[in-house]
Design an enzyme around this catalytic site. Sequence first.
Site, PDB file in Angstrom:
ATOM      1  N   HIS A 242       0.954  -1.381   0.429  1.00 51.12           N
ATOM      2  CA  HIS A 242      -0.311  -0.066   0.010  1.00 51.12           C
ATOM      3  C   HIS A 242       0.862   1.260   0.234  1.00 51.12           C
ATOM      4  O   HIS A 242       2.173   1.015   0.678  1.00 51.12           O
ATOM      5  CB  HIS A 242      -1.043   0.179   1.203  1.00 51.12           C
ATOM      6  CG  HIS A 242      -1.820   0.752   1.049  1.00 51.12           C
ATOM      7  ND1 HIS A 242      -1.999   2.024   1.430  1.00 51.12           N
ATOM      8  CD2 HIS A 242      -3.138   0.830   0.685  1.00 51.12           C
ATOM      9  CE1 HIS A 242      -3.246   2.829   0.601  1.00 51.12           C
ATOM     10  NE2 HIS A 242      -3.658   1.701   0.941  1.00 51.12           N
ATOM     11  N   GLU A 297      -7.092  -5.718  -0.370  1.00 51.46           N
ATOM     12  CA  GLU A 297      -8.253  -5.954  -1.664  1.00 51.46           C
ATOM     13  C   GLU A 297      -8.194  -7.405  -1.516  1.00 51.46           C
ATOM     14  O   GLU A 297      -8.555  -8.444  -1.769  1.00 51.46           O
ATOM     15  CB  GLU A 297      -7.898  -6.028  -2.902  1.00 51.46           C
ATOM     16  CG  GLU A 297      -7.627  -4.579  -3.394  1.00 51.46           C
ATOM     17  CD  GLU A 297      -8.896  -3.929  -4.067  1.00 51.46           C
ATOM     18  OE1 GLU A 297      -9.447  -4.179  -2.770  1.00 51.46           O
ATOM     19  OE2 GLU A 297      -9.211  -2.931  -4.352  1.00 51.46           O
TER      20      GLU A 297
HETATM   21  N1  ACO Z   1       4.282  -7.859  -4.864  1.00 53.04           N
HETATM   22  C1  ACO Z   1       5.122  -7.218  -5.566  1.00 53.04           C
HETATM   23  N2  ACO Z   1       5.801  -6.415  -5.259  1.00 53.04           N
HETATM   24  C2  ACO Z   1       5.940  -5.520  -4.416  1.00 53.04           C
HETATM   25  C3  ACO Z   1       4.015  -4.896  -4.187  1.00 53.04           C
HETATM   26  C4  ACO Z   1       4.000  -5.885  -4.044  1.00 53.04           C
HETATM   27  N3  ACO Z   1       1.948  -6.418  -4.111  1.00 53.04           N
HETATM   28  N4  ACO Z   1       3.713  -3.691  -4.048  1.00 53.04           N
HETATM   29  C5  ACO Z   1       4.896  -3.536  -4.209  1.00 53.04           C
HETATM   30  N5  ACO Z   1       5.577  -3.887  -4.068  1.00 53.04           N
HETATM   31  C6  ACO Z   1       7.470  -3.511  -4.080  1.00 53.04           C
HETATM   32  C7  ACO Z   1       7.096  -2.616  -5.456  1.00 53.04           C
HETATM   33  O1  ACO Z   1       7.522  -3.138  -6.825  1.00 53.04           O
HETATM   34  C8  ACO Z   1       8.532  -1.763  -5.388  1.00 53.04           C
HETATM   35  O2  ACO Z   1       9.823  -2.115  -5.992  1.00 53.04           O
HETATM   36  P1  ACO Z   1      11.338  -1.685  -6.229  1.00 53.04           P
HETATM   37  O3  ACO Z   1      11.707  -1.239  -5.362  1.00 53.04           O
HETATM   38  O4  ACO Z   1      12.128  -3.262  -6.990  1.00 53.04           O
HETATM   39  O5  ACO Z   1      10.817  -1.633  -7.293  1.00 53.04           O
HETATM   40  C9  ACO Z   1       8.504  -2.331  -3.966  1.00 53.04           C
HETATM   41  O6  ACO Z   1       8.106  -2.479  -3.360  1.00 53.04           O
HETATM   42  C10 ACO Z   1       8.464  -0.886  -3.328  1.00 53.04           C
HETATM   43  O7  ACO Z   1       6.819  -0.338  -3.056  1.00 53.04           O
HETATM   44  P2  ACO Z   1       6.335   0.615  -2.756  1.00 53.04           P
HETATM   45  O8  ACO Z   1       6.490   1.806  -3.029  1.00 53.04           O
HETATM   46  O9  ACO Z   1       5.079  -0.419  -1.205  1.00 53.04           O
HETATM   47  O10 ACO Z   1       4.925   0.993  -3.917  1.00 53.04           O
HETATM   48  P3  ACO Z   1       3.800   1.948  -4.267  1.00 53.04           P
HETATM   49  O11 ACO Z   1       3.104   2.822  -3.228  1.00 53.04           O
HETATM   50  O12 ACO Z   1       4.306   2.466  -5.856  1.00 53.04           O
HETATM   51  O13 ACO Z   1       2.735   0.877  -4.799  1.00 53.04           O
HETATM   52  C11 ACO Z   1       0.445  -0.393  -4.668  1.00 53.04           C
HETATM   53  C12 ACO Z   1       1.928   0.522  -3.796  1.00 53.04           C
HETATM   54  C13 ACO Z   1      -0.231   0.254  -5.491  1.00 53.04           C
HETATM   55  C14 ACO Z   1      -0.361  -0.581  -3.453  1.00 53.04           C
HETATM   56  C15 ACO Z   1       1.701  -1.472  -4.523  1.00 53.04           C
HETATM   57  O14 ACO Z   1       2.098  -2.158  -3.326  1.00 53.04           O
HETATM   58  C16 ACO Z   1       1.328  -3.023  -5.933  1.00 53.04           C
HETATM   59  O15 ACO Z   1       1.175  -2.844  -7.019  1.00 53.04           O
HETATM   60  N6  ACO Z   1       0.287  -3.243  -4.881  1.00 53.04           N
HETATM   61  C17 ACO Z   1      -0.689  -4.482  -5.578  1.00 53.04           C
HETATM   62  C18 ACO Z   1      -1.555  -4.588  -5.981  1.00 53.04           C
HETATM   63  C19 ACO Z   1      -2.929  -4.208  -5.263  1.00 53.04           C
HETATM   64  O16 ACO Z   1      -3.038  -5.048  -4.408  1.00 53.04           O
HETATM   65  N7  ACO Z   1      -3.515  -2.727  -5.071  1.00 53.04           N
HETATM   66  C20 ACO Z   1      -4.632  -2.357  -4.598  1.00 53.04           C
HETATM   67  C21 ACO Z   1      -4.231  -1.225  -3.038  1.00 53.04           C
HETATM   68  S1  ACO Z   1      -5.795  -1.429  -2.043  1.00 53.04           S
HETATM   69  C22 ACO Z   1      -6.221  -0.310  -2.750  1.00 53.04           C
HETATM   70  O17 ACO Z   1      -5.928   0.733  -3.639  1.00 53.04           O
HETATM   71  C23 ACO Z   1      -7.559  -0.186  -2.857  1.00 53.04           C
END
Ligand code: ACO
Length: 355
Positions: A242, A297
């Site tokens: 998140h 989710e």
């Molecule tokens: N699975 C795998 N890797 C992940 C995930 C995940 N669910 N979430 C973050 N990461 C990774 C990113 O790719 C990033 O890696 P990198 O540094 O190698 O590029 C690292 O963890 C840090 O990411 P964050 O800065 O925490 O991610 P950001 O804030 O940009 O994204 C998001 C948040 C979009 C929700 C992300 O966690 C994600 O894509 N989750 C999966 C999709 C999801 O469940 N979405 C629903 C969110 S809740 C809502 O919107 C109602």
Amino acid sequence: MDAGLETVVAAETVLSDVDGQAGRLIIRGHLLDDLVQKTRFEGVLSLLWQGFFETDLTPAEFGARLGAARVAAFERVQAAPATNPIETLRIGFCLSPDGDGLDEAIALIATSAVATGVSARRALNLPIVPPNPRNSHAADILAMITGRSPSEDETEALDAYLVTVSDHGLNASTFAARVVASTRAGLSSAAIAGLSALKGPLHGGAPGPVLDMLDAIGSPDNASAWIGAALARGERLMGFGHRVYRVRDPRADALKGALSVLPYAKGRLNYASVIEGIALSELAQRYPTRALETNVEFYTALLLEALDIPRESFTCIFACGRIAGWMAHAKEQLATNRLVRPMSIYRGPAADLAA
Ligand code: ACO
């Protein structure tokens, strides 16, 4: 520059407060868990919209107005071309009367419910079920989708879901709705903007793929290998991580609680919990310095599955709840409006200024 705007404060709001460190969500002065216990969807509308429209309505008044509005929305949505659930809802919003008043906002809420029901039935090749204005909003959504009267537990569970997702700070869809509202484009345009942002897999498009992931893993024995391979390919695990929460998303537990009263296959829930644990440990290994926890989710997917809602309709159901917040935020934006118009840094080729 801040590409994700995560350090930018772009609004003052009285609607909700997301504390990402404490894992706490407050909606208009109420802790999420308290609100879920004592409020139905009509009640959260009454709470969120208070002071933003020309008239304040009680939950019972919202119930009556929404019932009539669902009947009116049904005429419009039924006449719209048949397409997938998101497009049906987007078309429904387009056909909804435009403006900034309470009638238009209620029509949009009703449209979200009716378009979700109509598109779900069409996708299953089943006869369309018209709305029943005497039902509560949540009960009618379930009846229009499943074609049967929901039990009280099922209605309560969907109400808990709709209340849980009704508002959540300046998330991507709410921000999109506020940007559009700031141009004075009207509430239906704000709803279309909100929905268009919501449908993406990084936001409200995640829960359907959560079930796809559980199906693809198939058994706990495969989980580590499957998840490890997905992470190695650079894929994101749906239902985890998140932008704001650094601890477990409090909405995940609110939904897990709502799920516990449903006659849902215990085996499925146990299996999902085991996969959740393995996913969390794989994420922790891969990103030791970044707290990636379960988000709303994951349990949304299980709750909506337990309610017999087809996974293709999950994002539309999310919109049925979140539209309460989109409308309140659009009105809040308009109350002290300043056109949202940030700056960008030009990195293109230089022009020949001497020419
Ligand atoms: N699975 C795998 N890797 C992940 C995930 C995940 N669910 N979430 C973050 N990461 C990774 C990113 O790719 C990033 O890696 P990198 O540094 O190698 O590029 C690292 O963890 C840090 O990411 P964050 O800065 O925490 O991610 P950001 O804030 O940009 O994204 C998001 C948040 C979009 C929700 C992300 O966690 C994600 O894509 N989750 C999966 C999709 C999801 O469940 N979405 C629903 C969110 S809740 C809502 O919107 C109602």
